[in-house]
Write a protein that holds these residues in place. Structure first.
Motif, PDB file in Angstrom:
ATOM      1  N   ALA A   1       0.824  -1.210   0.000  1.00 21.58           N
ATOM      2  CA  ALA A   1       0.000   0.000   0.000  1.00 21.58           C
ATOM      3  C   ALA A   1       0.857   1.258   0.000  1.00 21.58           C
ATOM      4  N   THR A   2       1.938   1.247   0.768  1.00 23.87           N
ATOM      5  CA  THR A   2       2.817   2.414   0.840  1.00 23.87           C
ATOM      6  C   THR A   2       3.450   2.705  -0.511  1.00 23.87           C
ATOM      7  N   LEU A   3       3.885   1.659  -1.218  1.00 23.11           N
ATOM      8  CA  LEU A   3       4.521   1.852  -2.523  1.00 23.11           C
ATOM      9  C   LEU A   3       3.491   2.175  -3.609  1.00 23.11           C
ATOM     10  N   ALA A   4       2.263   1.675  -3.455  1.00 26.64           N
ATOM     11  CA  ALA A   4       1.223   1.935  -4.452  1.00 26.64           C
ATOM     12  C   ALA A   4       0.714   3.368  -4.372  1.00 26.64           C
ATOM     13  N   GLN A   5       0.839   3.981  -3.191  1.00 25.59           N
ATOM     14  CA  GLN A   5       0.376   5.350  -2.990  1.00 25.59           C
ATOM     15  C   GLN A   5       1.527   6.167  -2.416  1.00 25.59           C
TER      16      GLN A   5
ATOM     17  N   VAL B   1       8.639  -6.022  -5.416  1.00 26.87           N
ATOM     18  CA  VAL B   1       7.325  -5.811  -4.810  1.00 26.87           C
ATOM     19  C   VAL B   1       6.343  -5.563  -5.943  1.00 26.87           C
ATOM     20  N   THR B   2       5.304  -6.371  -6.028  1.00 24.44           N
ATOM     21  CA  THR B   2       4.320  -6.235  -7.102  1.00 24.44           C
ATOM     22  C   THR B   2       2.911  -6.138  -6.527  1.00 24.44           C
ATOM     23  N   GLN B   3       2.030  -5.522  -7.299  1.00 24.07           N
ATOM     24  CA  GLN B   3       0.620  -5.408  -6.926  1.00 24.07           C
ATOM     25  C   GLN B   3      -0.084  -6.679  -7.369  1.00 24.07           C
TER      26      GLN B   3
END
Length: 222
Positions: A38-42, A115-117
């Motif tokens: 979540a931190t890396l996605a946003q 790290v992947t979504q």
């Protein structure tokens, strides 16, 4: 003799493999953590939770020389633990891998995990977990001598290529990652492997631990 050298090879390979496996497990746990994703996605989210996740998953008994870094897709450091090495972009942007690299406090064994979504498969960044395997007596990041303590073996590490033909009086063997990627080549005086048997006997009996020196040459990092 040949049996003692074979024992020495197994000891060194087992020690390195054990450390690499622990780094891989930790890196994957952090990379799969929902808060990290979540931190890396946003990117606008505060990174405080990411620091807490790293500390929690590393655990209170983590080695003092363990370092962890969470990087965004552009290589920007989002959260970290310890004193991590500065890794080249091709390592951070590539597939999961293990390798050796110089760091601020010595030679490091490093595992990088993407790290992947989960839903989209989009790459969000990478997690690197690393541990010192050799200290540079000449100063941080100095090419040349480094000392690795892998009980009951004491290892000298060199960041340089190994000659195709080893010097007279030396035996060589390679150490690779679990996937077969070469990590380094070790050279040991032909007269030294006999000490390995004594070290093993001492370890089993609990009376005394003997050490002897190896010379390691790390293959290219890049």
């Amino acid at each position: 003799d040949a049996d003692a050298l074979a024992l020495l090879e197994r000891n060194v390979r087992r020690e390195v493999a054990g450390r690499a496996a622990r780094l891989r497990t930790l890196a994957r746990l952090i990379a799969d953590n929902t808060q990290i994703v979540a931190t890396l996605a946003q990117p606008g989210l505060p990174g405080d939770e990411a620091f807490a996740v790293i500390d929690r998953l590393a655990g209170p008994g983590a080695p003092t020389d363990l370092s962890v870094t969470v990087n965004g897709p552009d290589g920007q450091v989002v959260a970290w633990r310890g004193r991590p090495a500065s890794l080249p972009p091709q390592r951070l942007n590539g597939p999961a891998t293990v390798f050796i690299a110089p760091g601020p406090t010595g030679l490091r064994l490093v595992h990088v995990e993407p790290v992947t979504q989960a839903k989209t498969g989009r790459r969000l960044g990478a997690v690197s977990a690393e541990q010192v395997i050799g200290a540079f007596p000449g100063g941080a990041g100095t090419a040349g001598d480094a000392l690795l303590e892998a009980s009951p073996v004491s290892v000298s590490v060199y960041l340089r290529a190994v000659p195709v033909t080893p010097p007279s009086g030396l035996a060589t063997f390679g150490v690779a990652a679990a996937g077969g990627e070469p990590l380094f080549t070790a050279t040991v005086p032909l007269g030294a492997p006999g000490l390995a048997r004594e070290a093993l006997r001492a370890e089993v009996s609990g009376i005394v631990a003997l050490c002897f020196a190896l010379t390691l040459a790390a293959l290219a990092v890049g």
